[in-house]
Scaffold this motif. Structure first.
Motif, PDB file in Angstrom:
ATOM      1  N   THR A 178      37.217  29.870  40.827  1.00  0.00           N
ATOM      2  CA  THR A 178      36.883  28.543  40.304  1.00  0.00           C
ATOM      3  C   THR A 178      37.936  27.979  39.358  1.00  0.00           C
ATOM      4  O   THR A 178      37.870  26.806  38.994  1.00  0.00           O
ATOM      5  CB  THR A 178      35.541  28.593  39.551  1.00  0.00           C
ATOM      6  OG1 THR A 178      35.666  29.480  38.433  1.00  0.00           O
ATOM      7  CG2 THR A 178      34.411  29.043  40.461  1.00  0.00           C
ATOM      8  N   VAL A 212      28.675  30.369  41.676  1.00  0.00           N
ATOM      9  CA  VAL A 212      29.335  30.659  42.943  1.00  0.00           C
ATOM     10  C   VAL A 212      28.251  31.043  43.947  1.00  0.00           C
ATOM     11  O   VAL A 212      27.444  31.945  43.700  1.00  0.00           O
ATOM     12  CB  VAL A 212      30.388  31.786  42.784  1.00  0.00           C
ATOM     13  CG1 VAL A 212      31.017  32.122  44.132  1.00  0.00           C
ATOM     14  CG2 VAL A 212      31.458  31.370  41.773  1.00  0.00           C
ATOM     15  N   ARG A 255      26.387  32.228  34.172  1.00  0.00           N
ATOM     16  CA  ARG A 255      27.533  31.323  34.292  1.00  0.00           C
ATOM     17  C   ARG A 255      27.108  29.878  34.022  1.00  0.00           C
ATOM     18  O   ARG A 255      27.798  29.145  33.312  1.00  0.00           O
ATOM     19  CB  ARG A 255      28.181  31.453  35.663  1.00  0.00           C
ATOM     20  CG  ARG A 255      28.892  32.776  35.865  1.00  0.00           C
ATOM     21  CD  ARG A 255      29.621  32.834  37.194  1.00  0.00           C
ATOM     22  NE  ARG A 255      30.671  31.845  37.302  1.00  0.00           N
ATOM     23  CZ  ARG A 255      31.906  31.983  36.815  1.00  0.00           C
ATOM     24  NH1 ARG A 255      32.251  33.098  36.179  1.00  0.00           N
ATOM     25  NH2 ARG A 255      32.795  31.023  36.969  1.00  0.00           N
ATOM     26  N   THR A 266      31.479  29.463  48.764  1.00  0.00           N
ATOM     27  CA  THR A 266      32.368  30.315  49.551  1.00  0.00           C
ATOM     28  C   THR A 266      31.804  30.403  50.966  1.00  0.00           C
ATOM     29  O   THR A 266      30.622  30.163  51.193  1.00  0.00           O
ATOM     30  CB  THR A 266      32.471  31.738  48.950  1.00  0.00           C
ATOM     31  OG1 THR A 266      31.174  32.335  48.941  1.00  0.00           O
ATOM     32  CG2 THR A 266      33.029  31.699  47.533  1.00  0.00           C
ATOM     33  N   SER A 279      24.367  36.903  37.516  1.00  0.00           N
ATOM     34  CA  SER A 279      25.382  36.408  38.437  1.00  0.00           C
ATOM     35  C   SER A 279      25.455  34.890  38.476  1.00  0.00           C
ATOM     36  O   SER A 279      26.505  34.336  38.691  1.00  0.00           O
ATOM     37  CB  SER A 279      25.103  36.919  39.853  1.00  0.00           C
ATOM     38  OG  SER A 279      25.216  38.309  39.899  1.00  0.00           O
ATOM     39  N   TRP A 280      24.365  34.190  38.291  1.00  0.00           N
ATOM     40  CA  TRP A 280      24.418  32.733  38.431  1.00  0.00           C
ATOM     41  C   TRP A 280      23.929  32.009  37.183  1.00  0.00           C
ATOM     42  O   TRP A 280      24.586  31.091  36.712  1.00  0.00           O
ATOM     43  CB  TRP A 280      23.641  32.279  39.676  1.00  0.00           C
ATOM     44  CG  TRP A 280      22.176  32.526  39.573  1.00  0.00           C
ATOM     45  CD1 TRP A 280      21.498  33.632  39.961  1.00  0.00           C
ATOM     46  CD2 TRP A 280      21.209  31.651  39.012  1.00  0.00           C
ATOM     47  NE1 TRP A 280      20.166  33.502  39.660  1.00  0.00           N
ATOM     48  CE2 TRP A 280      19.962  32.291  39.093  1.00  0.00           C
ATOM     49  CE3 TRP A 280      21.276  30.369  38.447  1.00  0.00           C
ATOM     50  CZ2 TRP A 280      18.788  31.709  38.629  1.00  0.00           C
ATOM     51  CZ3 TRP A 280      20.096  29.794  37.985  1.00  0.00           C
ATOM     52  CH2 TRP A 280      18.879  30.462  38.084  1.00  0.00           C
ATOM     53  N   ASP A 326      32.476  40.676  38.596  1.00  0.00           N
ATOM     54  CA  ASP A 326      31.991  39.377  39.054  1.00  0.00           C
ATOM     55  C   ASP A 326      32.667  38.239  38.294  1.00  0.00           C
ATOM     56  O   ASP A 326      33.090  37.252  38.890  1.00  0.00           O
ATOM     57  CB  ASP A 326      30.482  39.253  38.835  1.00  0.00           C
ATOM     58  CG  ASP A 326      29.668  40.026  39.831  1.00  0.00           C
ATOM     59  OD1 ASP A 326      30.236  40.796  40.616  1.00  0.00           O
ATOM     60  OD2 ASP A 326      28.432  39.862  39.819  1.00  0.00           O
ATOM     61  N   GLU A 327      32.716  38.363  36.987  1.00  0.00           N
ATOM     62  CA  GLU A 327      33.297  37.292  36.178  1.00  0.00           C
ATOM     63  C   GLU A 327      34.766  37.097  36.482  1.00  0.00           C
ATOM     64  O   GLU A 327      35.242  35.962  36.570  1.00  0.00           O
ATOM     65  CB  GLU A 327      33.064  37.542  34.689  1.00  0.00           C
ATOM     66  CG  GLU A 327      31.607  37.450  34.271  1.00  0.00           C
ATOM     67  CD  GLU A 327      30.925  36.166  34.703  1.00  0.00           C
ATOM     68  OE1 GLU A 327      31.436  35.062  34.429  1.00  0.00           O
ATOM     69  OE2 GLU A 327      29.867  36.251  35.355  1.00  0.00           O
ATOM     70  N   LYS A 337      34.940  35.455  40.071  1.00  0.00           N
ATOM     71  CA  LYS A 337      34.453  34.077  40.085  1.00  0.00           C
ATOM     72  C   LYS A 337      35.350  33.162  39.260  1.00  0.00           C
ATOM     73  O   LYS A 337      35.592  32.014  39.643  1.00  0.00           O
ATOM     74  CB  LYS A 337      33.008  34.033  39.601  1.00  0.00           C
ATOM     75  CG  LYS A 337      32.069  34.669  40.618  1.00  0.00           C
ATOM     76  CD  LYS A 337      30.665  34.787  40.095  1.00  0.00           C
ATOM     77  CE  LYS A 337      29.800  35.500  41.125  1.00  0.00           C
ATOM     78  NZ  LYS A 337      28.448  35.708  40.641  1.00  0.00           N
TER      79      LYS A 337
END
Length: 191
Positions: free
Chosen positions: A161, A17, A9, A87, A5-6, A153-154, A157
């Motif tokens: 963004t 995010v 990215r 967020t 998730s982080w 998720d992608e 996000k």
């Protein structure tokens, strides 16, 4: 949340995010080797039989502090600090399969009384969270291994963004098409 998730990215040059509702909450993170040492200190010790222990650090930190450790480490390793898109509320609160991790783990302060385990091992010798996180992330960056990125998720996000995931990051044409449809044609409320 999970590295997919982080960290995924960040290593792909996209924004992490994160949410304000989680950032101010406290947690206690303990390095795995220290947990193993504490368990070893209990083994064969009759006074520990039938007892429950909090095998934790004596230090707590906020998720914001953890994010800052990650950002600093990523900047050291990559030469550039990733962007962070904040967020108001965690995106995962809406996902049935991730909601409980947020509600029961991230949205409240987690402090533990580790005085009981201190009878068997000195927890002040445990690796500090900043050192353990930095070490683990550095090792991971040197040898990254990810599962397939989470499509939903992608899409979400990237929409928030204004960024884009290369379709080559997805394993099949079917998933690539789902990403393109979601990214370009679905309103964020439907994702």
């Amino acid at each position: 949340m999970e590295k997919e998730s982080w960290a995924y990215r960040a290593l792909k040059g996209r924004s992490i995010v994160f949410s304000y509702d989680i950032s101010s909450k406290y947690t206690t993170l303990t390095y795995g080797h220290d947990v193993a040492r504490a368990i070893a200190s209990l083994l064969g010790n009759e006074s520990a039989l039938g007892e429950v222990f909090h095998i934790t650090q004596p230090y707590s930190c906020t998720w914001q502090e953890i994010l800052e450790i990650y950002l600093h480490t990523l900047k050291e390793k990559l030469g550039k600090e990733p962007n962070v898109y904040m967020t108001r509320q965690s995106l995962y609160i809406k996902y049935p399969n991730k909601k409980w991790q947020v509600e029961k783990d991230r949205l409240y302060n987690r402090f533990f009384d580790n005085s009981k385990i201190n009878q068997y091992i000195d927890t002040t010798t445990f690796l500090k969270p900043s050192e353990g996180l930095r070490m683990c992330l550095t090792e991971f960056i040197d040898n990254p291994l990810f599962s397939q990125p989470y499509l939903r998720d992608e899409i979400m996000k990237d929409k928030l963004t204004g960024e884009y995931t290369s379709i080559s990051e997805f394993s099949s044409i079917k998933v690539q098409l789902k990403y393109l449809i979601g990214r370009y044609f679905m309103p964020i409320s439907k994702i």
